[in-house]
Design a protein around this motif. Structure first.
Motif, PDB file in Angstrom:
ATOM      1  N   ASP A 233      -8.338  42.799  55.174  1.00 58.69           N
ATOM      2  CA  ASP A 233      -9.067  43.481  54.880  1.00 58.69           C
ATOM      3  C   ASP A 233      -8.136  43.021  52.873  1.00 58.69           C
ATOM      4  N   VAL A 234      -7.914  42.293  53.085  1.00 60.28           N
ATOM      5  CA  VAL A 234      -7.448  42.447  51.313  1.00 60.28           C
ATOM      6  C   VAL A 234      -7.823  40.828  50.792  1.00 60.28           C
ATOM      7  N   ILE A 235      -8.124  40.579  49.925  1.00 58.70           N
ATOM      8  CA  ILE A 235      -8.949  40.207  48.779  1.00 58.70           C
ATOM      9  C   ILE A 235      -8.164  39.592  47.690  1.00 58.70           C
ATOM     10  N   GLN A 236      -7.430  38.062  47.246  1.00 61.43           N
ATOM     11  CA  GLN A 236      -6.771  37.413  46.084  1.00 61.43           C
ATOM     12  C   GLN A 236      -7.807  36.948  45.623  1.00 61.43           C
ATOM     13  N   VAL A 237      -7.843  37.149  44.067  1.00 61.41           N
ATOM     14  CA  VAL A 237      -8.082  37.028  43.585  1.00 61.41           C
ATOM     15  C   VAL A 237      -7.592  36.232  42.099  1.00 61.41           C
ATOM     16  N   GLY A 238      -7.501  35.324  41.316  1.00 66.30           N
ATOM     17  CA  GLY A 238      -7.111  35.080  40.476  1.00 66.30           C
ATOM     18  C   GLY A 238      -6.927  33.671  39.323  1.00 66.30           C
ATOM     19  N   THR A 239      -6.487  33.584  38.593  1.00 64.98           N
ATOM     20  CA  THR A 239      -6.819  32.389  37.672  1.00 64.98           C
ATOM     21  C   THR A 239      -5.883  31.420  38.253  1.00 64.98           C
ATOM     22  N   LEU A 240      -6.193  30.489  37.483  1.00 66.30           N
ATOM     23  CA  LEU A 240      -5.253  29.268  37.441  1.00 66.30           C
ATOM     24  C   LEU A 240      -4.843  28.767  36.192  1.00 66.30           C
ATOM     25  N   SER A 241      -4.743  29.828  34.982  1.00 60.32           N
ATOM     26  CA  SER A 241      -4.564  28.870  33.838  1.00 60.32           C
ATOM     27  C   SER A 241      -3.694  29.426  32.801  1.00 60.32           C
ATOM     28  N   LYS A 242      -2.513  30.803  33.939  1.00 59.69           N
ATOM     29  CA  LYS A 242      -0.962  30.985  33.635  1.00 59.69           C
ATOM     30  C   LYS A 242       0.052  30.659  34.047  1.00 59.69           C
ATOM     31  N   TRP A 244       0.210  28.757  36.302  1.00 61.67           N
ATOM     32  CA  TRP A 244      -0.097  26.760  37.267  1.00 61.67           C
ATOM     33  C   TRP A 244      -0.818  26.319  35.860  1.00 61.67           C
ATOM     34  N   GLY A 245      -0.604  26.559  34.676  1.00 59.68           N
ATOM     35  CA  GLY A 245      -1.037  25.576  33.535  1.00 59.68           C
ATOM     36  C   GLY A 245      -2.380  24.747  33.229  1.00 59.68           C
ATOM     37  N   GLY A 246      -2.776  25.237  34.526  1.00 59.62           N
ATOM     38  CA  GLY A 246      -4.190  24.511  34.106  1.00 59.62           C
ATOM     39  C   GLY A 246      -5.821  25.466  33.520  1.00 59.62           C
ATOM     40  N   VAL A 247      -6.865  25.651  34.214  1.00 56.32           N
ATOM     41  CA  VAL A 247      -7.715  25.856  34.005  1.00 56.32           C
ATOM     42  C   VAL A 247      -8.384  26.378  34.998  1.00 56.32           C
ATOM     43  N   GLY A 248      -8.629  27.365  35.488  1.00 61.14           N
ATOM     44  CA  GLY A 248      -9.929  27.595  36.747  1.00 61.14           C
ATOM     45  C   GLY A 248      -9.205  29.292  37.252  1.00 61.14           C
ATOM     46  N   GLY A 249     -10.446  29.409  38.465  1.00 56.07           N
ATOM     47  CA  GLY A 249     -10.341  30.839  39.138  1.00 56.07           C
ATOM     48  C   GLY A 249      -9.822  31.269  40.912  1.00 56.07           C
ATOM     49  N   TYR A 250      -9.894  31.616  41.027  1.00 53.19           N
ATOM     50  CA  TYR A 250      -9.590  31.296  43.065  1.00 53.19           C
ATOM     51  C   TYR A 250     -10.270  32.803  43.564  1.00 53.19           C
TER      52      TYR A 250
END
Length: 395
Positions: A233-242, A244-250
């Protein structure tokens, strides 16, 4: 008579210029590292989100080159047609394993991830209760949905409880919060927010853009920090550009979340898949943070030192709990002038004023990284002392 394009552009730019909000980004002339070159000047960089120093890390560059040579420059299509390479699915399994979730899906940025997940998940009759300081990408993502939207006071579980009790629904109930808030550097009280959400059968949605790679064991994030990583019942989203040094989201969570998003998330459905080199670099970043615990150790040691020294000088950093360290100057003009003076002293740190932050709380937002040395931080602190005294912010 209709407005011409030239007139519209002149009007809008003039308005921004008069209000002091016209942006002219500084230009980096070398890789984004703790020390770099900006607009012709050698500077210590306190302005980037490169928490772990991955933006120019040798291991990430090597993996990116390997994937580039083996898989080519681009994926060649959207994921649902012919753009899903084996490396995309391998990386998504890697994220799910790292985050301790049932599934994960990679999108093109943190911004489009919020648009895609919120748009794909919510429908008319659902209820969303969102923290008042949530990121613009959440606000814009919610605007695209037909769900009923309410806003709770920042990090306030009791106001969240009030809204959930006053607005029931037979549809999905979603509580939305940043994990780490990007302007103030404070951490959402997820232990209390999730408890309130569960009282009303609501799902908690956490945008962990500034928490992933920073909070939790091995950088697994704010959700992991509070012990909810296995919760469906918990969804995690975020960026891969901070961090993690690249670009993208998850997006990571329930085992069926990925499959729904593949079929419903419009940014995923209508954008060409990530280039192989980006996937390689990000995969290496997840490996590296688990292989080398000194990265996070240095990040937090630098964070504690910098905050303590700023406090000793008399600056207000708003009780920030994370590497995001605001230094308050009050009026926007003072923050912008401080940023200019710091730059003249070799410190790259950006001033922020209204409407990005509240009136009278204009600030410079600093982010220390694992890559900064004690010498870097001491030089920055010396510059802050000089500028703060010159502007009358400290004695």
């Amino acid at each position: 008579m209709s407005t011409s394009l030239s007139e519209r552009l002149s009007q809008e730019l003039g308005s921004l210029r008069e209000s002091g909000l016209l942006i002219h980004p500084r230009v980096l002339e070398r890789a984004n590292r703790a020390r770099t070159r900006v607009d012709g000047r050698e500077v210590i960089n306190l302005a980037s989100n490169n928490y772990l120093g991955f933006a120019d890390h040798p291991a990430l560059k090597a993996r990116a080159e390997q994937y580039l040579r083996e898989w080519g420059v681009g994926a060649g299509a959207v994921r649902t047609i012919a753009g899903t390479l084996k490396i995309h699915e391998d990386f998504e399994r890697q994220i799910a394993d790292f985050k301790h979730t049932g599934s994960a899906l990679v999108l093109h940025s943190g911004f489009t991830t919020n648009q895609g997940v919120l748009g794909g998940l919510l429908r008319e009759g659902d209820l969303v209760v969102s923290d008042e300081l949530n990121h613009a990408s959440i606000i814009d993502g919610l605007r695209l949905t037909k769900a009923t939207k309410k806003v709770f006071k920042h990090a306030d579980p009791e106001d969240l409880r009030r809204l959930l009790s006053e607005h029931d629904t037979d549809g999905l109930k979603l509580v939305v919060t940043d994990g780490v808030f990007s302007m103030d550097g404070d951490v959402a009280p997820l232990d209390r927010l999730v408890a309130v959400a569960r009282e009303f059968g609501a799902v908690t949605y956490v945008d962990d853009a500034h928490g992933s790679g920073v909070m939790g064991a091995q950088g697994r994030g704010t959700v992991h920090h509070f012990g909810f990583e296995y919760a469906d019942d918990v969804i995690q989203v975020g960026t891969l550009s901070k961090a993690w040094g690249g670009v993208g989201g998850y997006a990571a969570g329930h085992q069926n979340l990925r499959e729904l998003l593949i079929n419903r998330a419009r940014p995923y459905l209508f954008s060409t898949a990530q280039p192989p080199a980006v996937v390689g670099a990000l995969s290496a970043a997840l490996d590296e943070v688990q292989r080398d615990p000194s990265l996070m150790e240095r990040l937090w040691a630098n964070t504690r030192y910098f905050k303590a020294e700023l406090e000793g000088l008399g600056f207000d950093h708003m009780n920030s709990e994370t590497p995001i360290t605001p230094v308050v100057f009050g009026e926007a003009s003072a923050a912008f002038e401080a940023s200019r003076r710091l730059f003249d002293l070799g410190i790259f740190a950006v001033g922020l004023g209204f409407p990005t932050v509240p009136r009278n709380l204009a600030r410079i937002r600093n982010i220390v990284t694992a890559e900064h040395t004690r010498e870097d931080l001491d030089q920055a602190l010396s510059a802050y002392a000089q500028v703060g005294r010159a502007l009358g912010v400290i004695r």
